[in-house]
Every structure is written in C-alpha cells, then in structure tokens.
Design an enzyme around this catalytic site. Structure first.
Site, PDB file in Angstrom:
ATOM      1  CB  THR A   7      82.632   8.382  50.520  1.00 39.40           C
ATOM      2  OG1 THR A   7      81.772   9.543  50.572  1.00 39.40           O
ATOM      3  CG2 THR A   7      82.584   7.647  51.848  1.00 39.40           C
ATOM      4  CG  HIS A  37      80.279   9.685  24.204  1.00 43.23           C
ATOM      5  ND1 HIS A  37      79.619   8.655  24.836  1.00 43.23           N
ATOM      6  CD2 HIS A  37      81.219   9.102  23.423  1.00 43.23           C
ATOM      7  CE1 HIS A  37      80.148   7.504  24.471  1.00 43.23           C
ATOM      8  NE2 HIS A  37      81.124   7.749  23.601  1.00 43.23           N
TER       9      HIS A  37
HETATM   10  C1  RB5 Z   1      83.067  13.205  56.858  1.00 43.21           C
HETATM   11  O1  RB5 Z   1      83.098  12.410  57.985  1.00 43.21           O
HETATM   12  C2  RB5 Z   1      82.450  12.471  55.689  1.00 43.21           C
HETATM   13  O2  RB5 Z   1      81.077  12.325  55.892  1.00 43.21           O
HETATM   14  C3  RB5 Z   1      82.724  13.205  54.391  1.00 43.21           C
HETATM   15  O3  RB5 Z   1      84.104  13.326  54.211  1.00 43.21           O
HETATM   16  C4  RB5 Z   1      82.205  12.566  53.126  1.00 43.21           C
HETATM   17  O4  RB5 Z   1      82.607  11.246  52.995  1.00 43.21           O
HETATM   18  C5  RB5 Z   1      80.777  12.777  52.852  1.00 43.21           C
HETATM   19  O5  RB5 Z   1      80.191  12.267  51.904  1.00 43.21           O
END
Ligand code: RB5
Length: 153
Positions: free
Chosen positions: A72, A138
């Site tokens: 993510t 900024h």
């Molecule tokens: C791994 O499964 C996942 O938790 C990692 O890649 C990330 O998204 C963590 O924030």
C-alpha cells in the site's frame, strides 16, 4: 564526465515487481540505481528492514533521493518519516507526485505496489523526479517540521 545522480530504491514483496520496473526506468533515465533489497524475487519479507536501510541512508546524506515500495505504501511511509531530514511522501497519482515536490520538497517517494500499475507508477516517478520545489512559504512550513526533529517544539 558528469557523475550520474545516485538514487536508492527498496521494497518488500508487495512492491517487488514494481521495484524491478522502476529500476529499469531510472537506469534508462541515466540514474545510478542502488537497490537496498528485497532481492528475493517476491517472497514474504518484513518491510521495515528495507525501509530502515533506505531512509537511514537518505537521513545520513548518502542519497539525495530514494524510492520505497510496499503493498500500500503505508508501512514504508510510517518507517521513512521516523528519520530526521526524510520527507517521505506516499503518492498515488500525478497530482500528489507534483505537489509532493512543489510544496513538500519530497526526498523519498513512496509507492503502493498493489495500488499502481507500472504505467501509472512510471508517470508518478517521472513527475516526482522532474518537478522542482517552490520554496518560499513552503520552506517556512518545512522549517517548522525540522524544528520538531530538533526538539524545539
Ligand atoms: C505486506 O503484506 C503488506 O502489509 C505491506 O506490503 C504493506 O502494504 C504494509 O504497509
């Protein structure tokens, strides 16, 4: 001969495939790419190990810029911004990539390998590499953040 700019990159398994794509893009653009792992082809690893190595190198001034990728981008964001002098920005599109440079002087781009496809990610990386910081008001705001690191606030 002008030295190539060095750029560090790392990921966990959630960002491994995208890391390999982005490495090609950076090399084609003339950067010297230093890969801090993971280098295992996508087996499950702990993202803080790779985030810490990379963000520490930026914090110590060994790299002006770096890129971190997890599934993510959230875990890598949490890790990266623990390090003084690191301005890690999770960017999901061209607008956030542009703003992260113009307003936040981002020195560490964070991507979600399960969020962006390679074409979208390439656009984000190019925008982040090519957009200058605007300074002015900024910079004043970034100075306030630096004061947190200095223990002034
Ligand atoms: C791994 O499964 C996942 O938790 C990692 O890649 C990330 O998204 C963590 O924030």
């Amino acid at each position: 001969m002008i030295d190539k700019e060095k750029i560090a990159i790392a990921s966990d398994h959630g960002g491994y495939r995208l890391k390999e794509e982005i490495k090609k893009l950076l090399t084609d653009k003339g950067y010297e790419v230093v890969d801090f792992g993971a280098g295992n082809g996508g087996e499950s690893v702990h993202y803080p190990i790779y985030g810490i190595k990379t963000a520490k190198a930026v914090s110590k001034g060994e790299f002006k810029r770096a890129i971190l990728i997890c599934g993510t981008g959230i875990g890598m964001s949490i890790v990266a911004n623990k390090f003084p002098g690191v301005r890690g920005t999770l960017c999901h599109n061209l607008f956030t990539a542009k703003m992260s440079r113009q307003h936040n002087d981002s020195n560490l781009l964070i991507l979600g390998g399960r969020i962006l496809d390679p074409v979208e990610a390439e656009g984000v990386v190019k925008m982040w590499l090519e957009t200058p910081f605007e300074g002015g008001r900024h910079q004043e705001r970034l100075d306030m953040i630096t004061n947190i690191e200095k223990g002034i606030v």
